[in-house]
Write a protein that holds these residues in place. Structure first.
Motif, PDB file in Angstrom:
ATOM      1  N   LEU A  92       0.945  -1.052   0.122  1.00  0.00           N
ATOM      2  CA  LEU A  92      -0.099   0.039   0.150  1.00  0.00           C
ATOM      3  C   LEU A  92       0.942   1.319  -0.028  1.00  0.00           C
ATOM      4  N   VAL A  93       0.299   2.244  -0.653  1.00  0.00           N
ATOM      5  CA  VAL A  93       1.300   3.548  -0.863  1.00  0.00           C
ATOM      6  C   VAL A  93       0.683   4.768   0.128  1.00  0.00           C
ATOM      7  N   PRO A  94       1.452   5.267   1.065  1.00  0.00           N
ATOM      8  CA  PRO A  94       1.024   6.252   1.882  1.00  0.00           C
ATOM      9  C   PRO A  94       0.451   7.508   0.819  1.00  0.00           C
ATOM     10  N   PHE A  95      -0.613   8.141   0.989  1.00  0.00           N
ATOM     11  CA  PHE A  95      -1.060   8.922   0.133  1.00  0.00           C
ATOM     12  C   PHE A  95      -1.129  10.378   1.143  1.00  0.00           C
ATOM     13  N   ALA A  96      -1.778  10.182   2.245  1.00  0.00           N
ATOM     14  CA  ALA A  96      -2.009  11.345   3.052  1.00  0.00           C
ATOM     15  C   ALA A  96      -2.307  10.956   4.522  1.00  0.00           C
ATOM     16  N   ARG A  97      -2.192  11.920   5.566  1.00  0.00           N
ATOM     17  CA  ARG A  97      -2.485  11.694   6.793  1.00  0.00           C
ATOM     18  C   ARG A  97      -3.085  12.988   7.460  1.00  0.00           C
ATOM     19  N   TRP A  98      -4.520  12.847   7.918  1.00  0.00           N
ATOM     20  CA  TRP A  98      -5.017  14.008   8.130  1.00  0.00           C
ATOM     21  C   TRP A  98      -5.330  13.937   9.628  1.00  0.00           C
ATOM     22  N   MET A  99      -5.353  15.244  10.263  1.00  0.00           N
ATOM     23  CA  MET A  99      -5.840  15.140  11.681  1.00  0.00           C
ATOM     24  C   MET A  99      -6.759  16.489  12.087  1.00  0.00           C
ATOM     25  N   PRO A 100      -7.800  16.409  12.429  1.00  0.00           N
ATOM     26  CA  PRO A 100      -8.646  17.774  12.820  1.00  0.00           C
ATOM     27  C   PRO A 100      -8.072  18.442  13.833  1.00  0.00           C
ATOM     28  N   PRO A 101      -8.397  19.789  13.858  1.00  0.00           N
ATOM     29  CA  PRO A 101      -8.059  20.602  14.879  1.00  0.00           C
ATOM     30  C   PRO A 101      -8.478  20.141  16.451  1.00  0.00           C
ATOM     31  N   ALA A 102      -7.829  20.699  17.534  1.00  0.00           N
ATOM     32  CA  ALA A 102      -8.061  20.227  18.718  1.00  0.00           C
ATOM     33  C   ALA A 102      -9.495  20.384  19.115  1.00  0.00           C
ATOM     34  N   ASP A 103     -10.434  21.503  18.426  1.00  0.00           N
ATOM     35  CA  ASP A 103     -11.644  21.655  18.787  1.00  0.00           C
ATOM     36  C   ASP A 103     -12.702  20.796  18.288  1.00  0.00           C
ATOM     37  N   ALA A 104     -12.147  19.762  17.533  1.00  0.00           N
ATOM     38  CA  ALA A 104     -13.334  18.934  16.519  1.00  0.00           C
ATOM     39  C   ALA A 104     -13.935  18.156  17.587  1.00  0.00           C
ATOM     40  N   PRO A 105     -15.270  17.792  17.597  1.00  0.00           N
ATOM     41  CA  PRO A 105     -15.720  16.972  18.519  1.00  0.00           C
ATOM     42  C   PRO A 105     -15.558  15.352  18.592  1.00  0.00           C
ATOM     43  N   ARG A 106     -15.058  15.240  17.329  1.00  0.00           N
ATOM     44  CA  ARG A 106     -14.589  13.661  17.142  1.00  0.00           C
ATOM     45  C   ARG A 106     -13.241  13.835  16.255  1.00  0.00           C
ATOM     46  N   ARG A 107     -11.959  13.306  17.035  1.00  0.00           N
ATOM     47  CA  ARG A 107     -10.646  13.693  16.382  1.00  0.00           C
ATOM     48  C   ARG A 107     -10.247  11.954  16.060  1.00  0.00           C
ATOM     49  N   PHE A 108      -9.839  11.994  14.845  1.00  0.00           N
ATOM     50  CA  PHE A 108      -8.999  10.721  14.138  1.00  0.00           C
ATOM     51  C   PHE A 108      -7.993  11.176  13.500  1.00  0.00           C
ATOM     52  N   ASP A 109      -6.747  10.499  13.779  1.00  0.00           N
ATOM     53  CA  ASP A 109      -5.668  10.554  13.112  1.00  0.00           C
ATOM     54  C   ASP A 109      -5.753   9.613  11.862  1.00  0.00           C
ATOM     55  N   THR A 110      -6.152   9.928  10.928  1.00  0.00           N
ATOM     56  CA  THR A 110      -6.465   8.981   9.522  1.00  0.00           C
ATOM     57  C   THR A 110      -5.254   9.161   8.625  1.00  0.00           C
ATOM     58  N   ARG A 111      -4.782   7.695   8.342  1.00  0.00           N
ATOM     59  CA  ARG A 111      -4.046   7.638   7.136  1.00  0.00           C
ATOM     60  C   ARG A 111      -4.742   7.152   6.063  1.00  0.00           C
ATOM     61  N   PHE A 112      -4.334   7.447   4.884  1.00  0.00           N
ATOM     62  CA  PHE A 112      -5.017   7.299   3.705  1.00  0.00           C
ATOM     63  C   PHE A 112      -3.997   6.603   2.750  1.00  0.00           C
ATOM     64  N   TYR A 113      -4.337   5.449   2.212  1.00  0.00           N
ATOM     65  CA  TYR A 113      -3.419   4.897   1.312  1.00  0.00           C
ATOM     66  C   TYR A 113      -4.034   4.616   0.206  1.00  0.00           C
ATOM     67  N   LEU A 114      -3.271   4.681  -0.845  1.00  0.00           N
ATOM     68  CA  LEU A 114      -3.298   4.262  -2.248  1.00  0.00           C
ATOM     69  C   LEU A 114      -3.101   2.731  -2.642  1.00  0.00           C
ATOM     70  N   ALA A 115      -4.279   2.091  -3.448  1.00  0.00           N
ATOM     71  CA  ALA A 115      -3.865   0.613  -3.857  1.00  0.00           C
ATOM     72  C   ALA A 115      -4.466   0.595  -5.280  1.00  0.00           C
ATOM     73  N   ARG A 116      -3.991  -0.135  -6.147  1.00  0.00           N
ATOM     74  CA  ARG A 116      -4.494  -0.513  -7.246  1.00  0.00           C
ATOM     75  C   ARG A 116      -5.622  -1.553  -7.056  1.00  0.00           C
ATOM     76  N   ALA A 117      -6.800  -1.501  -7.978  1.00  0.00           N
ATOM     77  CA  ALA A 117      -7.914  -2.392  -7.634  1.00  0.00           C
ATOM     78  C   ALA A 117      -7.584  -3.695  -8.611  1.00  0.00           C
ATOM     79  N   ARG A 118      -8.278  -4.748  -8.184  1.00  0.00           N
ATOM     80  CA  ARG A 118      -7.914  -5.933  -9.050  1.00  0.00           C
ATOM     81  C   ARG A 118      -8.809  -5.512 -10.413  1.00  0.00           C
ATOM     82  N   ASP A 119      -8.490  -6.074 -11.584  1.00  0.00           N
ATOM     83  CA  ASP A 119      -9.368  -5.920 -12.788  1.00  0.00           C
ATOM     84  C   ASP A 119     -10.225  -7.200 -13.011  1.00  0.00           C
TER      85      ASP A 119
END
Length: 219
Positions: A92-119
């Motif tokens: 899997l290819v790391p594509f992005a990682r997002w974290m919302p500001p401290a005042d967000a009601p629900r906070r997730f440290d989310t990693r996004f990955y790229l993958a090629r789909a099966r054909d």
């Protein structure tokens, strides 16, 4: 004091087409969910304790938190859509990682990955719980649906879709992801003469880096 964000992971599964931009696997979150109800997102979710346990048995990725996130991204995608990623977890290819500001009601440290789909032409099937729709579409088509009021996407998803809409193939998306340095995207609010804007860094590969707060679906 802000609570520590929960680890999460999502998979951007891409399928090249003979002509036109690649398709991306998209789900619509269930209307009864607390976070981002009814929004278009990439399949994914929390990194569970079982994912961390499985990561201890995996090889090929040095960091155990990274291994667990990759396992979660693949697992959640299959659970939510019935689609299995073709890539091994280590591929899997790391594509992005997002974290919302401290005042967000629900906070997730989310990693996004790229993958090629099966054909194999597999059609996704929503699980009816976390997702009530699942489909293949180009990034621009999803953005057009949101602009026309036929769907909605929260701020991180919209920025990611705009970034993905730049690519004509999985290879092009992968090349940019491999070239840009790893970083956490942590949006901030900036006061401008015309009001408050939600912003992200201008040098992280995103063609749109700010949006008026009043026009933003943040959660």
């Amino acid at each position: 004091m802000a609570a520590s964000p929960s680890p999460a992971a999502s998979l951007i599964l891409m399928r090249d087409r003979r002509s036109g931009p690649p398709d991306i696997l998209i789900v619509r979150r269930g209307a009864a969910l607390v976070f981002a109800a009814g929004a278009y997102v990439f399949p994914g979710g929390r990194v569970d304790p079982a994912d961390f346990a499985a990561a201890e048995r995996q090889v090929g990725v040095a960091d155990s938190a990274e291994r667990a996130a990759r396992i979660a991204a693949v697992r959640e995608t299959q659970e939510e859509t019935g689609i299995a990623a073709a890539a091994e977890v280590a591929d899997l290819v790391p594509f992005a990682r997002w974290m919302p500001p401290a005042d967000a009601p629900r906070r997730f440290d989310t990693r996004f990955y790229l993958a090629r789909a099966r054909d194999d032409g597999a059609a996704p099937l929503a699980d009816g719980i976390e997702s009530d729709a699942a489909f293949w579409a180009s990034a621009q088509a999803v953005l057009d649906d949101c602009a026309a009021g036929r769907g909605r996407a929260i701020f991180p998803t919209r920025r990611l879709l705009e970034r993905l809409a730049q690519f004509g193939s999985f290879a092009a998306a992968r090349e940019q992801a491999m070239r840009l340095p790893d970083r956490i995207i942590a949006p901030w609010v900036e006061q401008r003469p015309d009001g408050a804007w939600l912003c992200i860094p201008p040098d992280a590969g995103y063609p749109v880096t700010a949006e008026p707060i009043g026009e933003t679906a943040r959660y």
